[in-house]
Design an enzyme around this catalytic site. Structure first.
Site, PDB file in Angstrom:
ATOM      1  N   GLU A   1       5.336 -52.381 -16.262  1.00  0.00           N
ATOM      2  CA  GLU A   1       5.749 -53.505 -15.408  1.00  0.00           C
ATOM      3  C   GLU A   1       6.862 -54.296 -16.081  1.00  0.00           C
ATOM      4  O   GLU A   1       7.007 -54.263 -17.312  1.00  0.00           O
ATOM      5  CB  GLU A   1       4.575 -54.457 -15.133  1.00  0.00           C
TER       6      GLU A   1
ATOM      7  N   LYS B   1      -3.252 -50.112  -8.061  1.00  0.00           N
ATOM      8  CA  LYS B   1      -3.230 -51.578  -8.037  1.00  0.00           C
ATOM      9  C   LYS B   1      -2.295 -52.070  -6.940  1.00  0.00           C
ATOM     10  O   LYS B   1      -1.348 -51.363  -6.554  1.00  0.00           O
ATOM     11  CB  LYS B   1      -2.779 -52.131  -9.397  1.00  0.00           C
TER      12      LYS B   1
ATOM     13  N   LYS C   1       6.096 -55.013 -10.163  1.00  0.00           N
ATOM     14  CA  LYS C   1       5.538 -53.672 -10.328  1.00  0.00           C
ATOM     15  C   LYS C   1       6.488 -52.597  -9.804  1.00  0.00           C
ATOM     16  O   LYS C   1       6.558 -51.499 -10.332  1.00  0.00           O
ATOM     17  CB  LYS C   1       4.175 -53.601  -9.645  1.00  0.00           C
TER      18      LYS C   1
ATOM     19  N   ASP D   1       5.810 -54.680 -19.974  1.00  0.00           N
ATOM     20  CA  ASP D   1       4.537 -54.114 -20.409  1.00  0.00           C
ATOM     21  C   ASP D   1       4.707 -52.616 -20.640  1.00  0.00           C
ATOM     22  O   ASP D   1       5.219 -51.890 -19.764  1.00  0.00           O
ATOM     23  CB  ASP D   1       3.456 -54.354 -19.350  1.00  0.00           C
TER      24      ASP D   1
ATOM     25  N   ARG E   1      -8.599 -52.318 -18.378  1.00  0.00           N
ATOM     26  CA  ARG E   1      -7.533 -53.315 -18.354  1.00  0.00           C
ATOM     27  C   ARG E   1      -7.477 -54.081 -19.669  1.00  0.00           C
ATOM     28  O   ARG E   1      -8.492 -54.535 -20.172  1.00  0.00           O
ATOM     29  CB  ARG E   1      -7.751 -54.296 -17.197  1.00  0.00           C
TER      30      ARG E   1
ATOM     31  N   ARG F   1      -2.557 -55.922 -26.057  1.00  0.00           N
ATOM     32  CA  ARG F   1      -3.719 -56.447 -25.332  1.00  0.00           C
ATOM     33  C   ARG F   1      -4.731 -55.306 -25.199  1.00  0.00           C
ATOM     34  O   ARG F   1      -4.542 -54.388 -24.404  1.00  0.00           O
ATOM     35  CB  ARG F   1      -3.284 -56.997 -23.976  1.00  0.00           C
TER      36      ARG F   1
ATOM     37  N   ASN G   1       7.820 -58.230 -15.948  1.00  0.00           N
ATOM     38  CA  ASN G   1       7.375 -59.536 -15.470  1.00  0.00           C
ATOM     39  C   ASN G   1       8.501 -60.552 -15.563  1.00  0.00           C
ATOM     40  O   ASN G   1       9.008 -60.831 -16.648  1.00  0.00           O
ATOM     41  CB  ASN G   1       6.177 -60.008 -16.296  1.00  0.00           C
TER      42      ASN G   1
ATOM     43  N   ARG H   1       2.841 -56.272 -24.556  1.00  0.00           N
ATOM     44  CA  ARG H   1       3.708 -57.232 -23.879  1.00  0.00           C
ATOM     45  C   ARG H   1       4.858 -57.577 -24.832  1.00  0.00           C
ATOM     46  O   ARG H   1       4.636 -58.112 -25.908  1.00  0.00           O
ATOM     47  CB  ARG H   1       2.936 -58.475 -23.485  1.00  0.00           C
TER      48      ARG H   1
END
Length: 321
Positions: A282, A161, A126, A274, A234, A226, A284, A211
Site C-alpha cells: 500500500e 480487503k 490500496k 507498506d 494482520r 509491525r 498511504n 511501514r
C-alpha cells in the site's frame, strides 16, 4: 512573522498522543512558535467563491490527561494560512472529496497543502500501489465473486480487503476450498456492489509488514516492522500488532526511492509505504502513521524533517512572490 499552520483532522479530544503522528507534528510546530489552527472537515466551507473555515487556535501539552487547550475560536480565510495539513483519517468518502475541493481553493491562493488535494482525490491508497507493478504481489481488483473464486483457484492462499479500509479492518485470509469463502466475499464486496483488493498471501507477513515514511521523495532510513500476534494475519498496530524499529534494507530503500520520486512529482510530501517481504502492498497518503514509534526509539525527529521541508517551501514561495 509567525507561521500560521492549519490542521484538518479527526476530533482532537479522541486521539492517543503516545501514537498520534499529527500530534507529534503539531508539538514540533508549537516548539517553533507556529500559530496552530485546528479544524475538522465539517468546519470547512465556501462563501462568495472563497474558502473559509471555523477554527480553534490551540496550544498543546504532552500530558495524557489534558493535551490541548483552546485559546480562541476564529473564522479564517484559508488563504491567510501558510500551511494546511490534511490529516483526516480514511475512509475517503464523498465528504472527504468535497473537502479537497475547498482546500484546493486555498492552494491556488498560495497556501502549501499537505498532501496536495488533487492527489488525495486521484490516488486510492490500496489501488495506488498497482502503478508500480514490478514491486507488488499478484493482485486482483474486482467486485465479482466468480473472478475472486478463479483467483484463489490459481493462487491457493490469498488476502482480501476493501479499497476503503484502514487500520487492518475487514482484512481476511482465504485458502483454497475455504468453507467461508462465499460469506467473506459477500461481506467485503457488499454482495458484489463494492470493489475489493485480492492479493496472493505472503508468508513473510509472519516477520511483520514494514511501514516506511517518505518525506518530499526521500525515505527515512528507519522503519517500523509491525509484527502480527500469534494466529493473526494482520500486523497493523491498531489490531494488536507489535512494533519493532529497524533500518530499512537496500531493496526496501530502492522501492521507497522509486515510489518517493513519483510521490514528490505529484505533490505528496508526507507518505508511508507498506512492504511485506520485498513486495509493495500500500501507499498511504491521507494520514500516514508510525512516526512516533520511530521517534521514540531513535534520536530522530521526523516532524522536524517535515517542517524543515515546509519552511523551505514557504521561503521559496515568498521569494517568488
Amino acid at each position: 512573522m509567525k507561521i500560521k499552520l492549519g490542521v484538518v483532522m479527526d476530533p482532537i479530544e479522541k486521539i492517543n498522543i503516545k501514537k498520534d503522528s499529527t500530534f507529534s507534528i503539531l508539538l514540533e510546530a508549537q516548539n517553533r512558535n507556529y500559530i496552530i489552527y485546528y479544524m475538522e472537515i465539517k468546519d470547512l466551507y465556501i462563501h462568495c467563491n472563497k474558502a473559509y473555515s471555523e477554527s480553534k487556535i490551540i496550544i498543546l501539552k504532552k500530558n495524557i490527561k489534558q493535551w490541548y487547550k483552546i485559546i480562541k475560536k476564529k473564522t479564517i480565510l484559508l488563504s491567510k494560512l501558510d500551511i494546511i495539513l490534511m490529516r483526516k483519517d480514511p475512509p475517503v468518502n464523498m465528504e472527504f472529496i468535497y473537502s479537497t475541493y475547498i482546500l484546493e481553493k486555498a492552494e491556488k491562493n498560495g497556501v502549501i497543502v499537505v498532501n496536495k488535494p488533487k492527489s488525495l482525490r486521484d490516488f486510492n491508497e490500496k489501488f495506488f500501489a498497482t502503478k508500480f507493478k514490478k514491486f507488488i504481489p499478484v493482485t486482483l481488483i474486482t467486485s465479482k465473486k466468480n473472478k475472486i473464486k478463479e483467483f484463489i483457484k490459481i493462487n491457493k492462499d490469498i488476502i482480501i480487503k476493501p479499497l476503503d479500509g484502514m487500520g487492518g479492518s475487514s482484512i481476511f485470509r482465504i485458502k483454497k476450498k475455504d468453507k467461508n469463502f462465499s460469506v467473506i466475499v459477500e461481506t467485503v464486496t457488499k454482495r458484489e456492489s463494492k470493489y475489493c483488493v485480492s492479493q496472493k498471501y505472503l508468508k513473510e507477513i509472519l516477520n511483520g509488514d514494514k511501514r516506511i515514511i517518505i518525506i518530499n521523495g526521500k525515505p527515512i532510513k528507519w522503519c517500523v516492522y509491525r509484527i502480527p500476534q500469534k494466529g493473526e494475519n494482520r500486523g497493523n498496530l491498531a489490531v494488536g500488532g507489535k512494533a519493532k524499529i529497524k533500518k530499512i534494507s537496500p531493496q526496501d530503500f530502492k522501492i521507497a526511492k522509486i515510489v518517493g520520486k513519483f510521490l514528490k512529482k505529484k505533490g505528496i510530501i508526507l507518505s508511508g509505504i507498506d512492504i511485506i517481504g520485498e513486495k509493495l502492498i500500500e501507499i498511504n497518503i491521507t494520514s500516514p502513521t508510525c512516526m512516533c514509534e520511530i521517534e521514540n526509539f531513535y534520536n530522530i525527529s521526523i516532524s522536524s524533517i517535515l517542517l524543515n521541508c515546509l519552511e523551505k517551501k514557504i521561503l521559496r514561495k515568498n521569494k517568488f512572490f
